[in-house]
Motif scaffolding. Structure first.
Motif, mmCIF file in Angstrom:
data_model
loop_
_atom_site.group_PDB
_atom_site.id
_atom_site.type_symbol
_atom_site.label_atom_id
_atom_site.label_comp_id
_atom_site.label_asym_id
_atom_site.label_seq_id
_atom_site.Cartn_x
_atom_site.Cartn_y
_atom_site.Cartn_z
ATOM 1 N N GLY A 94 0.824 -1.197 0.000
ATOM 2 C CA GLY A 94 0.000 0.000 0.000
ATOM 3 C C GLY A 94 0.856 1.243 0.000
ATOM 4 N N TYR A 95 0.303 2.320 -0.514
ATOM 5 C CA TYR A 95 1.067 3.553 -0.677
ATOM 6 C C TYR A 95 1.586 4.061 0.661
ATOM 7 C CZ TYR A 95 2.386 8.249 -1.994
ATOM 8 O OH TYR A 95 3.084 9.402 -2.180
ATOM 9 N N ALA A 96 2.890 4.376 0.689
ATOM 10 C CA ALA A 96 3.567 4.918 1.867
ATOM 11 C C ALA A 96 3.583 3.954 3.041
ATOM 12 C CB ALA A 96 2.938 6.248 2.285
ATOM 13 N N LYS A 97 3.394 2.681 2.783
ATOM 14 C CA LYS A 97 3.405 1.725 3.884
ATOM 15 C C LYS A 97 4.618 0.788 3.837
ATOM 16 C CE LYS A 97 -1.452 1.803 4.963
ATOM 17 N NZ LYS A 97 -2.730 1.353 4.455
ATOM 18 N N GLY A 98 5.532 1.052 2.955
ATOM 19 C CA GLY A 98 6.727 0.205 2.874
ATOM 20 C C GLY A 98 7.651 0.459 4.049
ATOM 21 N N THR A 99 8.109 -0.609 4.664
ATOM 22 C CA THR A 99 8.997 -0.439 5.819
ATOM 23 C C THR A 99 10.460 -0.478 5.409
ATOM 24 O OG1 THR A 99 8.839 -2.819 6.180
ATOM 25 C CG2 THR A 99 7.394 -1.416 7.479
ATOM 26 N N GLN A 100 10.765 -1.221 4.381
ATOM 27 C CA GLN A 100 12.147 -1.343 3.948
ATOM 28 C C GLN A 100 12.718 0.007 3.532
ATOM 29 O OE1 GLN A 100 13.501 -4.301 4.984
ATOM 30 N NE2 GLN A 100 14.581 -4.313 3.050
#
Lengths: 423, 621
Positions: free
Chosen positions: A297-303
């Motif tokens: 999901g948009y802006a939900k990447g943790t890496q």
């Protein structure tokens, strides 16, 4: 082409002549880029001023681009043909100046810094070199000796290549080699490209095979070529010369490999599967792989958000797309790029002017090289070569130069109907 | 033809474009769909489990007064990447008020950890723990001079003044050997565990249960928020509070009386067996032993004379001396080899088989009965009692007789440990016939050889707790005796009492006769001058002679004599005669406990003189 007026826009409302597909694709990718930059730069820890936010700055660059866009669109199409060489020479001079007075960033002395803005002449040299190559090709008739054409094109490509290598930016230098791909469309024997492919394969194998084994293979290949020549009319002399050249090349490559910097050797080894994954690359692969089918999901990447991926809003920005957009999102973006390049080819094909057509192929080659290398390196498919993803990677210099490159082609296309006399 | 060639070349170019894009898409499909290694790796990268610390249970006295509690302290933490090349350890030592060598050692250990990679460079790491508020406030003002160092709040044990140091134990950082045993129980390097005493024995009950918190960490190891808003977190459950049987006020009072004296005080409520006071001196300051300069303090205590780490109340073993005459008398009365009204004329000297000459240490009237003998603490009387007892008990042999006498002693709780919790408790000694067999050869000795046992000397060894317990049997007249206990309540669980059933068969009148002797000793005997106005107080003195030093002063007292509520054992090493030091302390304590305070000018004067009395030997001062 000999008639300058051929390139003029005659319509009262010239903007209507802009190719809608190209324009929409260009804008769509640019706007997606702004969103990706915003997501890749998000960091609660670092509080930036509004104007320092990367995506805001990128929006500013989008508006700054309007200035050259208006200028280009207002210009006479023939102007670019006439000015192809002056532009080219000018950009060569800039490349020399930047080596002397430029600012060094990431080990490459290839930047001019004006306060908060940094410009990279090599980015703009891509466009001017494309113009120059197009001009060289356009100025030759079909009966002009192939050797002369090739010699001139190679010379035009080699100068900026050399200068950019000297700046220490090997990745960008390779782009000038890639411009040569546009020659596929020129009237030169396909066997040359076959040879090119052979050279590429030999180079690749030279790095993984023992030198003597490769030499034997090349000799075997030459033998096959000689046998083939008994069936089809192929000059034997050519085959013998090419075999000898390939043989030499196969021995030179391992030697040059030894001259590469350790980090460059390592990057090559990673792709060849020698040694383990580089940590940065592993993090990029983890980012993309963890996106799975539909993404986080948009802006939900943790890496990317937590700094695991290096240079996450520039060279490695595709890992954010992969992590947050998943397979659907990243393939979607690749399709947009493929459509953009495809559309450029289609539009190039409808040009009456040789110059416009070759320019179209040249920039299609540049875009193809950029996208393939950039996306490929984030997935460990090709060595890590620091070149940006066109229109997506954060950076004014790169965005501006790609925009100019594409808008210029749109402008050339707008005058296609008046160039019947050419071709 | 021309068009066809152009079309072919355009398709070659487009074919190249498509090939390369298909290549990219298939690698995407490979990474994102086929290769499962990468799917969870991103989550493993950022979601880290952290332990949350439980609040350690506090320790209270029998009335709910705090004895041990938690205070906020500060750990000095270092963040390597923010630090300068070389830490100015000299300035830091000065700011901390710690010796330079210790600060340097801790810093070197930290650097070693950084170099070997055991300590992360990007995460804060405590280099000095548990700084008190004053030190940390002083340091905070100078913290700007030490980039990369910061203070982080933490908690530490604190104890009230005169808290029973040996009983409580203290907290220390877990060491490598202990870690092997404790890791399975959720402990890790840097944790504090109880050392000795209650803190150690009830470590698990006090510690509580670790919680788990799931946090998001960035690539540098810095915390960036809770994972899923903390939905998976488990709260740490606090440790159990502990309620001791100790009466803090009495404990502190006893400790103040023992200032500048070496010895032990035990007070017990004979009705319940609950221990009210355990004082062992010299002791140590619990706050110091866990303070900033704990290393230095620990060394100084280890090397101090008088062995401050020895808990004399539970582990100290003493010859009971004359305080044992009460027990000796009761054993003889129980065996009917002596009667309570039997007199004996002390002739100052006591002859045994014409060989040994023993002397009475006191000059006094002849004792008409056992009570008067106790009042005077007449040695010849009790030699005679012992001789008659052992000869009278003689069955097949002296050996059997001595062992019977020994077993009678054991029924008073001697020669064994008494507590049901694992404290450092000694069992004392009541010699067996086998011991003398080994010493003199079988059947080659007579009870005359150990005649001094009858007056509490020789091989007989008792701990102060055993003395207190044996006297609580006396105080209860042998009825409803409970084992000594220290714990009233753990968390919400009240601790049951264990009844003591092995009491010797002794008649009530015999008990009264002995108790009357104790009354007389205080009113007009060896402990004269220690009676409490309005409270019937009695006891037995003991003066154990040391050949090169002043005698040990001993006293076991109880009050009120009719139904004693407290039994007090006082031993002051090198304190002189039993009536001079130990008896006043017991007397003052009994009044303090029963009345709440010491009343009257005479008693106040006694209190003052005892508090200021210094009985330490010259090398201990």
């Amino acid at each position: 082409m000999r008639n300058n007026s051929d390139y003029r826009i005659s319509s009262e409302r010239p903007l209507r002549l802009m190719d809608p597909a190209l324009t929409v694709l260009y804008l769509a990718i640019s706007i997606i880029g702004i969103f990706v930059i915003r997501s890749a730069s998000m960091d609660q820890e670092v509080v930036l001023e509004f104007w320092e936010e990367p995506h805001i700055r990128q929006i500013v660059w989008l508006f700054i681009t309007l200035i050259p866009a208006v200028v280009i669109l207002a210009m006479d199409g023939a102007f670019f043909f006439r000015m192809a060489f002056p532009f080219y020479v000018f950009s060569l001079i800039l490349l020399i100046i930047v080596m002397l007075f430029g600012t060094e960033i990431n080990g490459a002395r290839s930047w001019f810094r004006f306060g908060p803005v940094a410009l990279q002449p090599s980015e703009f040299a891509k466009t001017s070199t494309s113009l120059a190559v197009a001009a060289v090709c356009a100025s030759f008739d079909q009966d002009v000796p192939l050797k002369t054409l090739l010699r001139n094109v190679v010379a035009v490509l080699f100068l900026p290549f050399l200068l950019v290598v000297l700046q220490g930016d090997f990745g960008s230098a390779l782009v000038f080699v890639a411009i040569g791909l546009c020659l596929i469309r020129e009237n030169i024997p396909l066997s040359l490209f076959f040879m090119g492919l052979l050279v590429l394969l030999v180079s690749l194998f030279a790095l993984v095979m023992k030198a003597w084994a490769l030499a034997l293979c090349v000799l075997g290949l030459g033998l096959v070529g000689l046998l083939y020549s008994t069936v089809r009319r192929v000059p034997r002399r050519m085959i013998i010369i090419s075999t000898a050249a390939l043989l030499m090349w196969s021995q030179i490559v391992p030697l040059t490999y030894n001259f590469l910097a350790p980090h460059q050797q390592e990057r090559i080894n990673v792709v060849l599967g020698k040694g383990g994954d580089d940590w940065n690359l592993l993090q990029s692969k983890i980012a993309i792989g963890s996106g799975k089918l539909t993404g986080k999901g948009y802006a939900k990447g943790t890496q990317t958000k937590f700094d695991f991926v290096p240079e996450q809003n520039t060279d490695f920005i595709f890992s954010t797309v992969g992590e947050e957009g998943g397979l659907l999102g990243s393939v979607g973006l690749l399709i947009l790029f493929a459509l953009l390049i495809g559309r450029i080819v289609v539009v190039a094909e409808r040009q009456r002017s040789h110059f416009s057509r070759t320019y179209g192929y040249a920039i299609a080659s540049i875009l193809l090289f950029h996208v393939f290398i950039n996306v490929g390196m984030t997935m460990g498919l090709v060595p890590v070569i620091g070149i940006p993803l066109p229109l997506i990677s954060y950076g004014g210099s790169s965005f501006l130069s790609f925009s100019i490159m594409i808008i210029l082609f749109i402008r050339l296309d707008m005058g296609r109907k008046q160039s019947l006399a050419l071709s | 033809m021309m068009e066809n060639a152009a079309r072919r070349r355009a398709s070659i170019f487009l074919g190249l474009v498509i090939t390369l894009f298909v290549l990219l898409a298939s690698q995407l499909f490979n990474l994102q769909v086929l290769d499962e290694r990468y799917h969870a790796a991103a989550e493993e990268n950022v979601v880290k489990q952290r332990r949350t610390e439980p609040v350690r249970g506090e320790i209270y006295d029998r009335h709910g007064e705090k004895i041990a509690y938690n205070i906020v302290v500060y750990d000095l933490e270092a963040l390597y990447v923010a630090m300068e090349e070389d830490l100015d350890t000299e300035a830091l030592a000065e700011a901390l008020g710690m010796p330079l060598a210790e600060v340097q050692e801790r810093y070197d250990t930290y650097l070693e950890g950084i170099n070997t990679g055991t300590i992360p460079k990007v995460r804060k790491y405590p280099i000095i723990r548990a700084l008190d508020t004053t030190t940390s406030m002083r340091l905070r003002e100078q913290l700007l001079d030490f980039p990369g160092l910061s203070l982080s709040p933490s908690s530490r044990r604190e104890y009230v003044q005169y808290a029973p140091a040996h009983l409580l134990g203290y907290m220390g950082e877990i060491n490598k050997n202990e870690l092997k045993e404790y890791t399975t129980k959720g402990y890790r390097m840097g944790d504090y565990i109880g050392r000795g005493g209650i803190e150690s024995e009830f470590e698990y009950a006090l510690r509580g249960i670790n919680g788990e918190a799931y946090i998001i960490e960035d690539v540098y190891g810095a915390e960036r928020g809770k994972y899923e808003e903390g939905a998976n977190d488990i709260q740490a459950s606090p440790g159990n509070d502990l309620y001791l049987t100790i009466d803090l006020a009495l404990q502190q009072y006893a400790r103040s009386l023992m200032e500048n004296k070496k010895g032990a005080v035990v007070a017990i409520d004979p009705r319940t067996g609950e221990i009210l006071t355990l004082v062992s001196t010299p002791d140590y300051d619990l706050s110091e032993i866990m303070g900033v300069n704990r290393g230095e303090y620990f060394r100084s205590i280890s090397n101090a004379p008088g062995n401050p780490f020895l808990d004399r109340t539970l582990a100290g073993q003493y010859q009971p001396g004359s305080t044992f005459k009460t027990i000796s008398a009761l054993i003889a009365l129980s065996s009917r080899t002596w009667s309570r009204d039997r007199g004996y004329v002390c002739q100052y000297v006591y002859r045994l088989s014409g060989q040994t000459v023993l002397k009475c240490s006191h000059t006094h009237e002849p004792s008409q009965n056992i009570g008067q003998a106790l009042m005077h603490s007449c040695n010849p009387y009790f030699w005679e009692v012992f001789k008659k007892c052992v000869y009278g008990l003689r069955k097949e042999s002296y050996a059997q007789a001595l062992d019977d006498w020994g077993n009678a002693c054991r029924s008073f709780g001697l020669d064994t440990t008494l507590l049901d919790i694992g404290m450092a408790e000694s069992k004392g000694n009541v010699p067996r016939s086998s011991y003398y067999d080994g010493l003199y050869g079988q059947k080659r000795w007579a009870p005359t050889a150990m005649i001094s046992l009858g007056i509490g000397q020789g091989e007989l060894l008792l701990t102060p707790l055993q003395m207190a317990f044996s006297y609580s049997i006396v105080a209860n007249r042998g009825q409803k005796v409970f084992y000594p206990s220290l714990i009233r309540q753990i968390g919400q669980n009240h601790q049951g009492k264990r009844e003591y059933k092995d009491v010797l068969d002794i008649s009530g009148r015999d008990y009264e006769a002995v108790i009357d002797g104790m009354r007389l000793a205080v009113s007009s005997g060896t402990a004269k001058g220690n009676s409490i106005p309005g409270i019937s107080f009695g006891g037995k003195t003991g003066t154990v002679e040391k050949w090169d030093q002043p005698s040990h002063s001993m006293f076991v007292g109880m009050a009120p004599l009719k139904e004693p509520e407290i039994v007090i054992v006082v031993i002051v090493e090198n304190g002189g005669a039993g009536g001079s030091t130990a008896a006043p302390i017991a007397s003052l304590m009994a009044e303090k406990y029963l009345r709440g305070s010491v009343l009257g000018p005479d008693r106040k004067a006694l209190e003052y003189s005892i508090k200021t009395k210094n009985t330490l030997t010259w090398d201990e001062k």
